[in-house]
Each structure stands twice: as structure tokens, then as C-alpha cells.
Design a protein around this motif. Structure first.
Motif, PDB file in Angstrom:
ATOM      1  N   SER A 196       0.702  -1.187  -0.103  1.00  0.00           N
ATOM      2  CA  SER A 196      -0.186   0.075  -0.145  1.00  0.00           C
ATOM      3  C   SER A 196       0.900   1.097  -0.107  1.00  0.00           C
ATOM      4  O   SER A 196       0.756   2.158  -0.654  1.00  0.00           O
ATOM      5  N   THR A 197       1.944   1.033   0.711  1.00  0.00           N
ATOM      6  CA  THR A 197       2.867   2.498   0.915  1.00  0.00           C
ATOM      7  C   THR A 197       3.410   2.639  -0.374  1.00  0.00           C
ATOM      8  O   THR A 197       3.300   3.817  -0.887  1.00  0.00           O
ATOM      9  N   VAL A 198       4.162   1.613  -1.005  1.00  0.00           N
ATOM     10  CA  VAL A 198       4.716   1.709  -2.285  1.00  0.00           C
ATOM     11  C   VAL A 198       3.954   2.320  -3.498  1.00  0.00           C
ATOM     12  O   VAL A 198       3.929   3.023  -4.219  1.00  0.00           O
ATOM     13  N   ILE A 199       2.807   1.697  -3.372  1.00  0.00           N
ATOM     14  CA  ILE A 199       1.700   1.803  -4.462  1.00  0.00           C
ATOM     15  C   ILE A 199       1.045   3.205  -4.428  1.00  0.00           C
ATOM     16  O   ILE A 199       1.000   3.961  -5.498  1.00  0.00           O
ATOM     17  N   GLU A 200       0.876   3.718  -3.100  1.00  0.00           N
ATOM     18  CA  GLU A 200       0.386   5.147  -3.060  1.00  0.00           C
ATOM     19  C   GLU A 200       1.328   6.086  -3.427  1.00  0.00           C
ATOM     20  O   GLU A 200       1.118   7.201  -4.059  1.00  0.00           O
ATOM     21  N   ARG A 201       2.649   5.635  -3.057  1.00  0.00           N
ATOM     22  CA  ARG A 201       3.761   6.602  -3.410  1.00  0.00           C
ATOM     23  C   ARG A 201       3.884   6.698  -4.977  1.00  0.00           C
ATOM     24  O   ARG A 201       4.028   7.714  -5.446  1.00  0.00           O
ATOM     25  N   ARG A 202       3.813   5.537  -5.546  1.00  0.00           N
ATOM     26  CA  ARG A 202       4.014   5.547  -6.966  1.00  0.00           C
ATOM     27  C   ARG A 202       2.553   6.389  -7.763  1.00  0.00           C
ATOM     28  O   ARG A 202       2.893   6.920  -8.802  1.00  0.00           O
ATOM     29  N   LYS A 203       1.529   6.068  -7.176  1.00  0.00           N
ATOM     30  CA  LYS A 203       0.275   6.842  -7.705  1.00  0.00           C
ATOM     31  C   LYS A 203       0.670   8.505  -7.571  1.00  0.00           C
ATOM     32  O   LYS A 203       0.261   9.161  -8.473  1.00  0.00           O
ATOM     33  N   THR A 204       0.993   8.651  -6.394  1.00  0.00           N
ATOM     34  CA  THR A 204       1.253  10.236  -6.257  1.00  0.00           C
ATOM     35  C   THR A 204       2.059  10.889  -6.770  1.00  0.00           C
ATOM     36  O   THR A 204       2.359  11.817  -7.672  1.00  0.00           O
ATOM     37  N   GLU A 205       3.256   9.923  -7.291  1.00  0.00           N
ATOM     38  CA  GLU A 205       4.375  10.528  -8.188  1.00  0.00           C
ATOM     39  C   GLU A 205       3.973  10.639  -9.587  1.00  0.00           C
ATOM     40  O   GLU A 205       4.233  11.533 -10.322  1.00  0.00           O
ATOM     41  N   ASP A 206       2.939   9.723 -10.024  1.00  0.00           N
ATOM     42  CA  ASP A 206       2.593   9.909 -11.200  1.00  0.00           C
ATOM     43  C   ASP A 206       1.557  10.998 -11.571  1.00  0.00           C
ATOM     44  O   ASP A 206       1.588  11.806 -12.481  1.00  0.00           O
ATOM     45  N   GLU A 207       0.727  11.240 -10.411  1.00  0.00           N
ATOM     46  CA  GLU A 207      -0.273  12.129 -10.357  1.00  0.00           C
ATOM     47  C   GLU A 207       0.642  13.625 -10.200  1.00  0.00           C
ATOM     48  O   GLU A 207       0.254  14.756 -11.136  1.00  0.00           O
ATOM     49  N   LEU A 208       1.502  13.746  -9.394  1.00  0.00           N
ATOM     50  CA  LEU A 208       2.474  14.787  -9.467  1.00  0.00           C
ATOM     51  C   LEU A 208       3.352  15.142 -10.508  1.00  0.00           C
ATOM     52  O   LEU A 208       3.450  16.267 -10.793  1.00  0.00           O
ATOM     53  N   ARG A 209       3.677  14.205 -11.198  1.00  0.00           N
ATOM     54  CA  ARG A 209       4.348  14.352 -12.614  1.00  0.00           C
ATOM     55  C   ARG A 209       3.660  14.984 -13.519  1.00  0.00           C
ATOM     56  O   ARG A 209       3.895  15.696 -14.299  1.00  0.00           O
ATOM     57  N   LYS A 210       2.292  14.365 -13.582  1.00  0.00           N
ATOM     58  CA  LYS A 210       1.318  15.014 -14.612  1.00  0.00           C
ATOM     59  C   LYS A 210       1.104  16.590 -14.304  1.00  0.00           C
ATOM     60  O   LYS A 210       1.130  17.457 -15.057  1.00  0.00           O
ATOM     61  N   VAL A 211       0.941  16.827 -12.980  1.00  0.00           N
ATOM     62  CA  VAL A 211       0.952  18.321 -12.684  1.00  0.00           C
ATOM     63  C   VAL A 211       2.292  19.006 -13.100  1.00  0.00           C
ATOM     64  O   VAL A 211       2.146  20.234 -13.451  1.00  0.00           O
ATOM     65  N   GLN A 212       3.397  18.519 -12.817  1.00  0.00           N
ATOM     66  CA  GLN A 212       4.778  19.050 -13.094  1.00  0.00           C
ATOM     67  C   GLN A 212       4.595  19.404 -14.479  1.00  0.00           C
ATOM     68  O   GLN A 212       5.208  20.480 -15.200  1.00  0.00           O
ATOM     69  N   GLU A 213       4.183  18.472 -15.324  1.00  0.00           N
ATOM     70  CA  GLU A 213       4.554  18.588 -16.760  1.00  0.00           C
ATOM     71  C   GLU A 213       3.591  19.565 -17.323  1.00  0.00           C
ATOM     72  O   GLU A 213       4.026  20.548 -18.192  1.00  0.00           O
ATOM     73  N   ARG A 214       2.461  20.149 -16.699  1.00  0.00           N
ATOM     74  CA  ARG A 214       1.368  21.195 -16.937  1.00  0.00           C
ATOM     75  C   ARG A 214       2.316  22.492 -16.685  1.00  0.00           C
ATOM     76  O   ARG A 214       1.931  23.420 -17.263  1.00  0.00           O
ATOM     77  N   PHE A 215       3.042  22.544 -15.753  1.00  0.00           N
ATOM     78  CA  PHE A 215       3.580  23.924 -15.332  1.00  0.00           C
ATOM     79  C   PHE A 215       5.143  23.490 -15.249  1.00  0.00           C
ATOM     80  O   PHE A 215       6.107  24.263 -14.543  1.00  0.00           O
ATOM     81  N   ALA A 216       5.671  22.923 -16.528  1.00  0.00           N
ATOM     82  CA  ALA A 216       7.070  22.699 -16.582  1.00  0.00           C
ATOM     83  C   ALA A 216       8.028  23.876 -16.979  1.00  0.00           C
ATOM     84  O   ALA A 216       9.128  24.018 -16.203  1.00  0.00           O
ATOM     85  N   GLY A 217       7.401  24.776 -17.692  1.00  0.00           N
ATOM     86  CA  GLY A 217       8.186  25.979 -17.936  1.00  0.00           C
ATOM     87  C   GLY A 217       8.384  26.858 -16.723  1.00  0.00           C
ATOM     88  O   GLY A 217       9.721  27.203 -16.522  1.00  0.00           O
ATOM     89  N   ILE A 218       7.544  27.153 -15.859  1.00  0.00           N
ATOM     90  CA  ILE A 218       7.395  27.760 -14.788  1.00  0.00           C
ATOM     91  C   ILE A 218       8.366  27.132 -13.699  1.00  0.00           C
ATOM     92  O   ILE A 218       9.235  27.618 -13.136  1.00  0.00           O
ATOM     93  N   TYR A 219       8.224  25.892 -13.634  1.00  0.00           N
ATOM     94  CA  TYR A 219       8.887  25.050 -12.810  1.00  0.00           C
ATOM     95  C   TYR A 219      10.450  24.930 -12.960  1.00  0.00           C
ATOM     96  O   TYR A 219      11.312  25.292 -11.789  1.00  0.00           O
TER      97      TYR A 219
END
Length: 498
Positions: A196-219
Motif C-alpha cells: 500500500s505504501t509503495v503503491i500510493e507513493r507511485r500513484k502520487t508520483e504519477d499524479e504529481l508528474r502530470k501536474v509538473q508537466e503542465r507547469f514545466a516552464g514555470i517549474y
């Protein structure tokens, strides 16, 4: 010398004790061995699932290792569909023998509603379920398949998220009919917790990566440090400014390091309260703290932390925009010192002003006292000239202009006081002798006091009136004035002429 020979009865007792001790030792040895195997299983499992990129790969590793270590012959996983209305088969599975392939193939297209079938019951209960004989389950299709495969006992275990939502259901089967093994259930439950810990972390990473991609220029171009972490504090990504600020490499920061690891201990409690407030309210928070840099030094920072949300607006992590406020802190400290110095100077100046004000108040009081005394004196003088029998004129010594007169002066000239004030003193006398009277006035001013007789004034009707003038110069409020007392001699002359 006596020999000690055990009787057959004593020998049997000793042998029984030895066998019991050996059994205990064997049990302890087996328990230690099993504990070591379980520890190795957990370690290898954690390493294995932490290296994969997706949920199904992590499930496949877990199923394989659990089955191989604990004796299950079939392991498979079920996942809630995207709407969360039923379970579908995950691509992740394990079978020990080829003969069990048919069981797997027939399962992969099945669906289970909540509470239906063995997986559905585990899904709804959110707890492990052990079935000694799976054929007792009311599941016609699966019972037939299990009978054909010769499967008996089963164990179903849910994988729960932190908010107790079911991420997946894993189930295991064996050929034997076996009573519930509490220790085994506990072991697999511990494994699902790690999953559960690893799966949730992976899911979080995927979600955050998508968010990051949307704001890549600013980031990537931001001069401020930006960092993402999971809800349990693990750093997931940082920008170049974050790396520059802390001095760590990207690999050092993202290899299982939490934000608490680079935060001094004295800030942990306060920061935990801030994070809780963000999670509870959903509102961002700005605060100050320090980071421990890679070289051990500290840097003052001001993070603005906020929630990052994924699908269905569910919180998946935290993001922070971090400002380096080292120079600001130095400036603020310098301003504090300056303010303290200014406050001290203001305090000193205030004391001086209080003292000056006190002196001024005393001076004002003295002046008021003097003015009151002068006013009283003027009032007395005014009363005296008003009740005097002779006409009194007061003139400016420099200009010769009359500035005051009494009632007798009005009576002598036949003029109103308003007409008298503002006249030049020479206008009181005969016009043809104006120069003479000007000289007499100047002599009186020079001498300060004088008495002159055989002088004349002219009244309103033009009558020349003989007068005796008693002149005296006095100073009022720093200004010199001349007072003239004009005595009407007409009555005196009439008396003496007789």
C-alpha cells in the motif's frame, strides 16, 4: 564405591524430558528460521516493488514472492474499476503448475460486484478472510473451476490506502484444506501494508508528474526553489533552484529522503502542525524555517506550502515554493538593531522634550502670572484715568499718534473717543502753532517728564482752551508711551481775572 544405575522407569522419564527439550529447541529453531525467512521476504519484497513503475508490476512481484515462500499454488489480484463499482482481474498473477493455467484464463474476464464472490466479500469487509474449503462459497462458476483445479483453502486480503479505501484485493489458493493460520495471515497483511505504501507513493508520483508537466516552464525556470513530496513526506521531485539552495544532488534528494531529513529537529513539531492545518483546511500556508544544507550549514527559508490534488480532487501530495530569505533575515536583524537604537534616541529625546516642556510650562506660568499682574495693573490704571478730573491723552513716543484717552478728554475736545484715537498729537493744538507743539512733544519725550503751562488746545468748535500739560514717559510691554494730563485752566483764569 557405588555405581549409579538408572532404573528402567527413571530412564524412561529422563528420555521423555530430553525429547520434550529437543522438541522445544526444534520449535524455536524452526520459529527463528521462519522469522528469518519472513524478514528476508519482506526485505526482498520492499526492494522489488520499490523498483517497479506501476501497480500491476508491484502486485506481480508480491504474489510470486508470497506464494514461493509460504506454499500457495495460485495467487491473483483484483482491482476496482475506474468508477469503483466492481472488481476486475489484474494482469498480475502467479501459478505454480501449468495445470492451473486454465483457472487463471477463466478468471481474467470475470467481474465481482461488492459483496459478491470471495473477492467481493473481501472488498466489502476490508479485512482478511480465510476459507478452509472454498467450495462452500456460493460462486458456481468459480467453484467449478476450483474443483477442476483441485483447489481447497483460500485467503483473501485487501490492500488499503491511508484513508481505508481498497486499492486492490489479492487472493491465494492451495490444494490442501487447511485451518486458518493466524501467523500467515498476519505476515501477508504486513506485506499488503508495504504494498500500500509503495503503491500510493507511485500513484502520487504519477499524479504529481502530470501536474509538473503542465507547469514545466514555470517549474524549471523559477528562481525560487520548488519541491513536491508525498503526503507522508517523501521528496518526489525538485527543481534546479531547490538543488542549488540545499547543495544536494537530485539523486540524494529523491532516493527516499523526506523533507524532515533536511529540516533541523527544532522545527519538526511546528511544521507538523502547519502540515496538518493545510491538510485539514485545504488552504496554503506560509512560514519560516531552516534547511540543513549538504555541507551541514543552515539556510533561512520561507516556504509557501499547498495541497496538490489528483483525480476527483483527492489530495495526493504537497508542493512548496521556497524563498531564500537569508539576506532578508540579515536586513530584518539590522533593522531591529536600528529600531532599538532609534527607540533609545527617541526615549532620550522624549525625556529632553519633557524637561524642556516642563521648563516652558514653568516659564508660561511665570509669564501668565506677570501678564495677570500687568492686566490687573492696567485695569487699575484704566479705572484711575477714567475717574480723573483732568483730560488724559496717551500717545506713541515715536509717531506722536494718540492711542488712548479718557472721558474728560472727550469732554474737553467735544469729540468721541473714536475720533480722538488715531489723531496726531499736534492736531490737539492751534494749527498755526503745530511746529511749536511738535518741539514741545519731542522735548517731553527726551526728558521723560515735564510740566508746561500757557498752552492751548482747540475743541471741536474751534475754541482755544488754555491748559496745563503734565507729561511723563512710561514703558508698557517693552514699548515707550507718553502720558499727558491736560488741566483745563479756563475756570482758574476767570477766577484770577476777577
Amino acid at each position: 564405591m557405588f555405581s549409579s544405575v538408572l532404573s528402567s522407569e527413571d530412564y524412561a522419564k529422563e528420555l521423555k524430558i530430553l525429547r520434550a527439550q529437543l522438541a522445544v529447541l526444534e520449535e524455536e529453531r524452526n520459529a527463528r528460521k521462519r522469522a528469518e525467512e519472513e524478514t528476508d521476504l519482506l526485505k526482498s519484497l520492499i526492494i522489488g516493488i520499490s523498483e517497479v513503475e506501476d501497480l500491476n508490476s508491484a502486485l506481480a512481484i508480491a504474489l510470486k514472492k508470497v506464494c514461493e515462500t509460504t506454499g500457495w499454488v495460485v495467487g491473483q489480484a483484483w482491482l476496482p474499476n475506474s468508477e469503483g463499482t466492481y472488481l476486475i482481474a489484474s494482469p498480475a498473477y502467479y501459478i505454480k503448475e501449468k495445470t492451473l493455467e486454465i483457472f487463471r484464463l477463466m478468471n481474467k474476464d470475470l467481474k465481482f460486484n461488492p459483496g459478491v464472490g470471495f473477492p467481493g466479500k473481501v472488498w466489502v469487509s476490508k479485512r482478511p478472510i480465510w476459507a478452509k474449503d472454498i467450495s462452500a462459497e456460493k460462486d458456481v462458476v468459480r467453484n467449478f473451476l476450483r474443483d477442476e483445479a483441485g483447489l481447497k483453502s483460500a485467503l483473501g486480503v485487501p490492500i488499503l490506502s491511508k484513508n481505508s479505501e481498497v486499492i486492490a484485493v489479492i487472493e491465494f489458493f492451495m490444494f490442501e484444506s487447511k485451518e486458518e493460520d493466524v501467523h500467515l495471515v498476519s505476515l501477508i497483511s504486513a506485506i499488503t501494508t508495504q504494498l500500500s505504501t509503495v503503491i500510493e507513493r507511485r500513484k502520487t508520483e504519477d499524479e504529481l508528474r502530470k501536474v509538473q508537466e503542465r507547469f514545466a516552464g514555470i517549474y524549471n525556470s523559477s528562481k525560487d526553489a520548488i519541491g513536491y513530496c508525498s503526503l507522508d513526506g517523501y521528496l518526489i521531485d525538485v527543481n534546479n533552484s531547490f538543488i542549488k539552495l540545499t547543495g544536494y544532488s537530485r539523486e540524494e534528494l529523491l532516493s527516499g529522503k523526506k523533507y524532515q531529513d533536511i529540516t533541523p529537529p527544532e522545527y519538526h513539531e511546528a511544521q507538523a502542525l502547519i502540515v496538518k492545518k493545510i491538510l485539514d483546511s485545504g488552504e496554503p500556508a506560509e512560514y519560516e524555517k531552516e534547511y540543513i544544507k549538504a555541507d551541514g550549514s543552515r539556510v533561512n527559508v520561507q516556504p509557501t506550502a499547498f495541497l496538490v490534488r489528483g483525480k476527483n480532487n483527492v489530495p495526493i501530495g504537497l508542493a512548496s515554493i521556497i524563498k531564500d530569505i537569508t539576506e532578508y533575515k540579515k536586513t530584518r536583524e539590522a533593522l531591529k538593531i536600528l529600531n532599538k537604537s532609534l527607540e533609545q534616541k527617541i526615549d532620550e529625546r522624549t525625556k529632553e522634550l519633557i524637561k524642556t516642556n516642563s521648563n516652558l510650562q514653568a516659564e508660561i506660568a511665570d509669564r501668565e502670572q506677570a501678564e495677570n499682574a500687568l492686566r490687573e495693573s492696567e485695569e487699575k490704571y484704566k479705572k484711575l484715568i477714567e475717574v480723573a478730573n483732568d483730560a488724559i491723552f496717551i500717545a506713541d513716543t515715536e509717531t506722536g499718534i494718540i492711542i488712548d484717552a479718557n472721558k474728560q478728554a472727550e469732554k474737553l475736545l467735544g469729540l468721541d473717543i473714536k475720533e480722538i484715537i488715531g489723531m496726531h498729537q499736534t492736531k490737539l493744538h492751534p494749527k498755526e502753532e503745530a511746529e511749536r507743539y511738535r518741539k514741545i512733544f519731542m522735548e517731553d519725550v527726551q526728558s521723560g517728564t515735564n510740566i508746561s503751562d500757557e498752552l492751548y488746545v482747540c475743541n471741536k468748535s474751534g475754541e482755544k482752551i488754555p491748559v496745563e500739560i503734565s507729561a511723563s514717559v512710561i514703558e508698557v510691554n517693552g514699548k515707550k508711551i507718553i502720558q499727558g494730563i491736560f488741566r483745563d485752566l479756563r475756570k482758574w483764569k476767570r477766577t484770577h481775572s476777577k
